[in-house]
Design a protein around this motif. Structure first.
Motif, PDB file in Angstrom:
ATOM      1  N   MET A   1      -2.091 112.582  79.432  1.00 22.50           N
ATOM      2  CA  MET A   1      -2.116 113.194  80.768  1.00 22.50           C
ATOM      3  C   MET A   1      -0.714 113.274  81.362  1.00 22.50           C
ATOM      4  SD  MET A   1      -5.281 113.915  81.354  1.00 22.50           S
ATOM      5  CE  MET A   1      -5.434 114.091  83.130  1.00 22.50           C
ATOM      6  N   TYR A   2       0.282 113.042  80.526  1.00 22.27           N
ATOM      7  CA  TYR A   2       1.663 113.038  81.002  1.00 22.27           C
ATOM      8  C   TYR A   2       2.545 113.930  80.152  1.00 22.27           C
ATOM      9  CZ  TYR A   2       0.791 109.229  84.233  1.00 22.27           C
ATOM     10  OH  TYR A   2       0.330 108.464  85.275  1.00 22.27           O
ATOM     11  N   ASN A   3       3.353 114.732  80.821  1.00 20.52           N
ATOM     12  CA  ASN A   3       4.472 115.385  80.181  1.00 20.52           C
ATOM     13  C   ASN A   3       5.582 114.343  80.055  1.00 20.52           C
ATOM     14  OD1 ASN A   3       3.315 118.084  80.230  1.00 20.52           O
ATOM     15  ND2 ASN A   3       3.658 118.043  82.445  1.00 20.52           N
ATOM     16  N   MET A   4       6.405 114.485  79.028  1.00 19.20           N
ATOM     17  CA  MET A   4       7.428 113.474  78.765  1.00 19.20           C
ATOM     18  C   MET A   4       8.815 114.100  78.683  1.00 19.20           C
ATOM     19  SD  MET A   4       5.706 110.685  78.628  1.00 19.20           S
ATOM     20  CE  MET A   4       6.928 109.540  77.975  1.00 19.20           C
ATOM     21  N   GLY A   5       9.813 113.326  79.105  1.00 20.75           N
ATOM     22  CA  GLY A   5      11.175 113.816  79.038  1.00 20.75           C
ATOM     23  C   GLY A   5      12.132 112.747  78.541  1.00 20.75           C
ATOM     24  N   TRP A   6      13.258 113.203  78.022  1.00 26.55           N
ATOM     25  CA  TRP A   6      14.371 112.334  77.664  1.00 26.55           C
ATOM     26  C   TRP A   6      15.572 112.731  78.523  1.00 26.55           C
ATOM     27  CZ3 TRP A   6      14.434 108.100  74.606  1.00 26.55           C
ATOM     28  CH2 TRP A   6      13.391 107.921  73.684  1.00 26.55           C
ATOM     29  N   PHE A   7      16.229 111.735  79.040  1.00 22.60           N
ATOM     30  CA  PHE A   7      17.438 111.924  79.830  1.00 22.60           C
ATOM     31  C   PHE A   7      18.504 110.978  79.301  1.00 22.60           C
ATOM     32  CE2 PHE A   7      15.852 114.466  83.443  1.00 22.60           C
ATOM     33  CZ  PHE A   7      14.488 114.389  83.196  1.00 22.60           C
ATOM     34  N   ARG A   8      19.744 111.188  79.708  1.00 21.74           N
ATOM     35  CA  ARG A   8      20.808 110.275  79.301  1.00 21.74           C
ATOM     36  C   ARG A   8      21.793 110.103  80.437  1.00 21.74           C
ATOM     37  NH1 ARG A   8      24.119 113.933  74.812  1.00 21.74           N
ATOM     38  NH2 ARG A   8      25.138 115.334  76.301  1.00 21.74           N
ATOM     39  N   GLN A   9      22.492 108.983  80.387  1.00 21.08           N
ATOM     40  CA  GLN A   9      23.497 108.701  81.401  1.00 21.08           C
ATOM     41  C   GLN A   9      24.682 108.025  80.748  1.00 21.08           C
ATOM     42  OE1 GLN A   9      22.056 106.497  84.798  1.00 21.08           O
ATOM     43  NE2 GLN A   9      23.738 107.214  86.069  1.00 21.08           N
ATOM     44  N   ALA A  10      25.825 108.692  80.835  1.00 18.01           N
ATOM     45  CA  ALA A  10      27.070 108.141  80.327  1.00 18.01           C
ATOM     46  C   ALA A  10      27.767 107.371  81.444  1.00 18.01           C
ATOM     47  CB  ALA A  10      27.962 109.264  79.812  1.00 18.01           C
ATOM     48  N   PRO A  11      28.644 106.447  81.097  1.00 14.49           N
ATOM     49  CA  PRO A  11      29.347 105.670  82.126  1.00 14.49           C
ATOM     50  C   PRO A  11      30.070 106.573  83.116  1.00 14.49           C
ATOM     51  CG  PRO A  11      29.703 104.705  79.968  1.00 14.49           C
ATOM     52  CD  PRO A  11      28.991 106.008  79.740  1.00 14.49           C
ATOM     53  N   GLY A  12      29.852 106.325  84.393  1.00 15.77           N
ATOM     54  CA  GLY A  12      30.528 107.083  85.430  1.00 15.77           C
ATOM     55  C   GLY A  12      29.969 108.468  85.678  1.00 15.77           C
ATOM     56  N   LYS A  13      28.874 108.799  85.016  1.00 16.41           N
ATOM     57  CA  LYS A  13      28.283 110.125  85.176  1.00 16.41           C
ATOM     58  C   LYS A  13      26.847 110.012  85.666  1.00 16.41           C
ATOM     59  CE  LYS A  13      31.089 112.500  81.724  1.00 16.41           C
ATOM     60  NZ  LYS A  13      31.065 113.423  80.553  1.00 16.41           N
ATOM     61  N   GLU A  14      26.350 111.129  86.186  1.00 16.50           N
ATOM     62  CA  GLU A  14      24.966 111.161  86.639  1.00 16.50           C
ATOM     63  C   GLU A  14      24.019 111.277  85.446  1.00 16.50           C
ATOM     64  OE1 GLU A  14      25.586 113.253  91.023  1.00 16.50           O
ATOM     65  OE2 GLU A  14      24.405 114.241  89.481  1.00 16.50           O
ATOM     66  N   ARG A  15      22.786 110.863  85.701  1.00 17.67           N
ATOM     67  CA  ARG A  15      21.771 111.004  84.670  1.00 17.67           C
ATOM     68  C   ARG A  15      21.496 112.497  84.459  1.00 17.67           C
ATOM     69  NH1 ARG A  15      16.885 106.798  84.736  1.00 17.67           N
ATOM     70  NH2 ARG A  15      18.765 105.535  84.976  1.00 17.67           N
ATOM     71  N   GLU A  16      21.411 112.917  83.206  1.00 11.62           N
ATOM     72  CA  GLU A  16      21.226 114.325  82.909  1.00 11.62           C
ATOM     73  C   GLU A  16      20.070 114.542  81.935  1.00 11.62           C
ATOM     74  OE1 GLU A  16      24.755 115.918  81.134  1.00 11.62           O
ATOM     75  OE2 GLU A  16      24.563 114.727  79.308  1.00 11.62           O
ATOM     76  N   PHE A  17      19.485 115.710  82.056  1.00 11.49           N
ATOM     77  CA  PHE A  17      18.360 116.094  81.214  1.00 11.49           C
ATOM     78  C   PHE A  17      18.804 116.326  79.778  1.00 11.49           C
ATOM     79  CE2 PHE A  17      14.530 117.988  79.859  1.00 11.49           C
ATOM     80  CZ  PHE A  17      14.843 119.167  79.194  1.00 11.49           C
ATOM     81  N   VAL A  18      17.938 115.927  78.840  1.00 10.87           N
ATOM     82  CA  VAL A  18      18.205 116.145  77.417  1.00 10.87           C
ATOM     83  C   VAL A  18      17.114 117.029  76.804  1.00 10.87           C
ATOM     84  CG1 VAL A  18      18.416 115.022  75.171  1.00 10.87           C
ATOM     85  CG2 VAL A  18      19.463 113.972  77.183  1.00 10.87           C
ATOM     86  N   ALA A  19      15.858 116.582  76.923  1.00 10.91           N
ATOM     87  CA  ALA A  19      14.755 117.316  76.306  1.00 10.91           C
ATOM     88  C   ALA A  19      13.449 116.913  76.971  1.00 10.91           C
ATOM     89  CB  ALA A  19      14.685 117.043  74.805  1.00 10.91           C
ATOM     90  N   ALA A  20      12.443 117.776  76.840  1.00 10.40           N
ATOM     91  CA  ALA A  20      11.131 117.477  77.409  1.00 10.40           C
ATOM     92  C   ALA A  20      10.050 118.097  76.537  1.00 10.40           C
ATOM     93  CB  ALA A  20      11.019 117.987  78.839  1.00 10.40           C
ATOM     94  N   VAL A  21       8.865 117.515  76.626  1.00  8.63           N
ATOM     95  CA  VAL A  21       7.726 118.013  75.852  1.00  8.63           C
ATOM     96  C   VAL A  21       6.489 117.941  76.722  1.00  8.63           C
ATOM     97  CG1 VAL A  21       7.304 115.733  74.814  1.00  8.63           C
ATOM     98  CG2 VAL A  21       6.456 117.789  73.672  1.00  8.63           C
ATOM     99  N   SER A  22       5.661 118.965  76.606  1.00  9.30           N
ATOM    100  CA  SER A  22       4.437 119.004  77.394  1.00  9.30           C
ATOM    101  C   SER A  22       3.428 117.995  76.864  1.00  9.30           C
ATOM    102  CB  SER A  22       3.841 120.406  77.366  1.00  9.30           C
ATOM    103  OG  SER A  22       3.456 120.738  76.042  1.00  9.30           O
ATOM    104  N   TRP A  23       2.379 117.770  77.629  1.00  5.41           N
ATOM    105  CA  TRP A  23       1.388 116.767  77.283  1.00  5.41           C
ATOM    106  C   TRP A  23       0.764 117.004  75.908  1.00  5.41           C
ATOM    107  CZ3 TRP A  23      -3.664 118.044  76.219  1.00  5.41           C
ATOM    108  CH2 TRP A  23      -4.041 119.358  76.527  1.00  5.41           C
ATOM    109  N   SER A  24       0.628 118.266  75.523  1.00  4.25           N
ATOM    110  CA  SER A  24      -0.009 118.600  74.248  1.00  4.25           C
ATOM    111  C   SER A  24       0.975 118.618  73.094  1.00  4.25           C
ATOM    112  CB  SER A  24      -0.661 119.976  74.357  1.00  4.25           C
ATOM    113  OG  SER A  24       0.343 120.960  74.549  1.00  4.25           O
ATOM    114  N   GLY A  25       2.259 118.673  73.430  1.00  2.00           N
ATOM    115  CA  GLY A  25       3.278 118.809  72.393  1.00  2.00           C
ATOM    116  C   GLY A  25       3.575 120.249  72.039  1.00  2.00           C
ATOM    117  N   ARG A  26       2.848 121.186  72.623  1.00  2.65           N
ATOM    118  CA  ARG A  26       3.017 122.585  72.229  1.00  2.65           C
ATOM    119  C   ARG A  26       4.244 123.225  72.851  1.00  2.65           C
ATOM    120  NH1 ARG A  26      -2.845 122.750  72.272  1.00  2.65           N
ATOM    121  NH2 ARG A  26      -2.873 123.346  74.465  1.00  2.65           N
ATOM    122  N   SER A  27       4.680 122.705  73.986  1.00  2.54           N
ATOM    123  CA  SER A  27       5.856 123.277  74.655  1.00  2.54           C
ATOM    124  C   SER A  27       6.984 122.259  74.674  1.00  2.54           C
ATOM    125  CB  SER A  27       5.508 123.672  76.095  1.00  2.54           C
ATOM    126  OG  SER A  27       4.523 124.678  76.116  1.00  2.54           O
TER     127      SER A  27
END
Length: 130
Positions: free
Chosen positions: A31-57
């Motif tokens: 029931m959840y979409n999932m995402g990956w983010f990353r944060q380097a030292p001194g930088k804001e957290r940024e988007f990396v990748a995401a996948v829908s609940w089914s995995g299709r998107s």
């Protein structure tokens, strides 16, 4: 209690690969979409990748396309991030995040927004040596 536990980080040479995993518990994972983010030292957290609940998107940060593959196994309550051709600039703490399907906004238009996610893991360190 919801828990997201990342693993698979480490030290790798430039050009190498890593596969990150995020194991979820305490929630209805499909029931959840999932995402990956990353944060380097001194930088804001940024988007990396995401996948829908089914995995299709799947969705990727434009500058990282071609080097990443996000996937999920709902039967195992786990989301993965395969990273290839790692570069020094990929060094960061990588976080997985969960966003409920009950969220009012469209996932396809807001998957990169950190504030749209309900739960976060503690992160796993990825260090790429040049």
């Amino acid at each position: 209690q919801v828990q997201l536990v990342e693993s698979g980080g480490g030290l790798v040479q430039a050009g190498g690969s890593l596969r990150l995993s995020c194991a979820a518990s305490g929630l209805a994972f499909n029931m959840y979409n999932m995402g990956w983010f990353r944060q380097a030292p001194g930088k804001e957290r940024e988007f990396v990748a995401a996948v829908s609940w089914s995995g299709r998107s799947t969705f990727y940060e434009d500058s990282l396309k071609g080097r990443l593959d996000i996937s999920r196994e709902n039967a195992k309550n786990t989301v993965y991030l395969q990273m290839n051709g790692l570069e020094f600039e990929d060094t960061a703490v990588y976080y997985c995040a969960a966003r409920s399907l009950a969220s009012g906004s469209s996932f396809s238009s807001s998957y990169a927004s950190t504030w749209e996610y309900d739960y976060w893991g503690q992160g796993t360190q990825v260090t790429v040596s040049s």
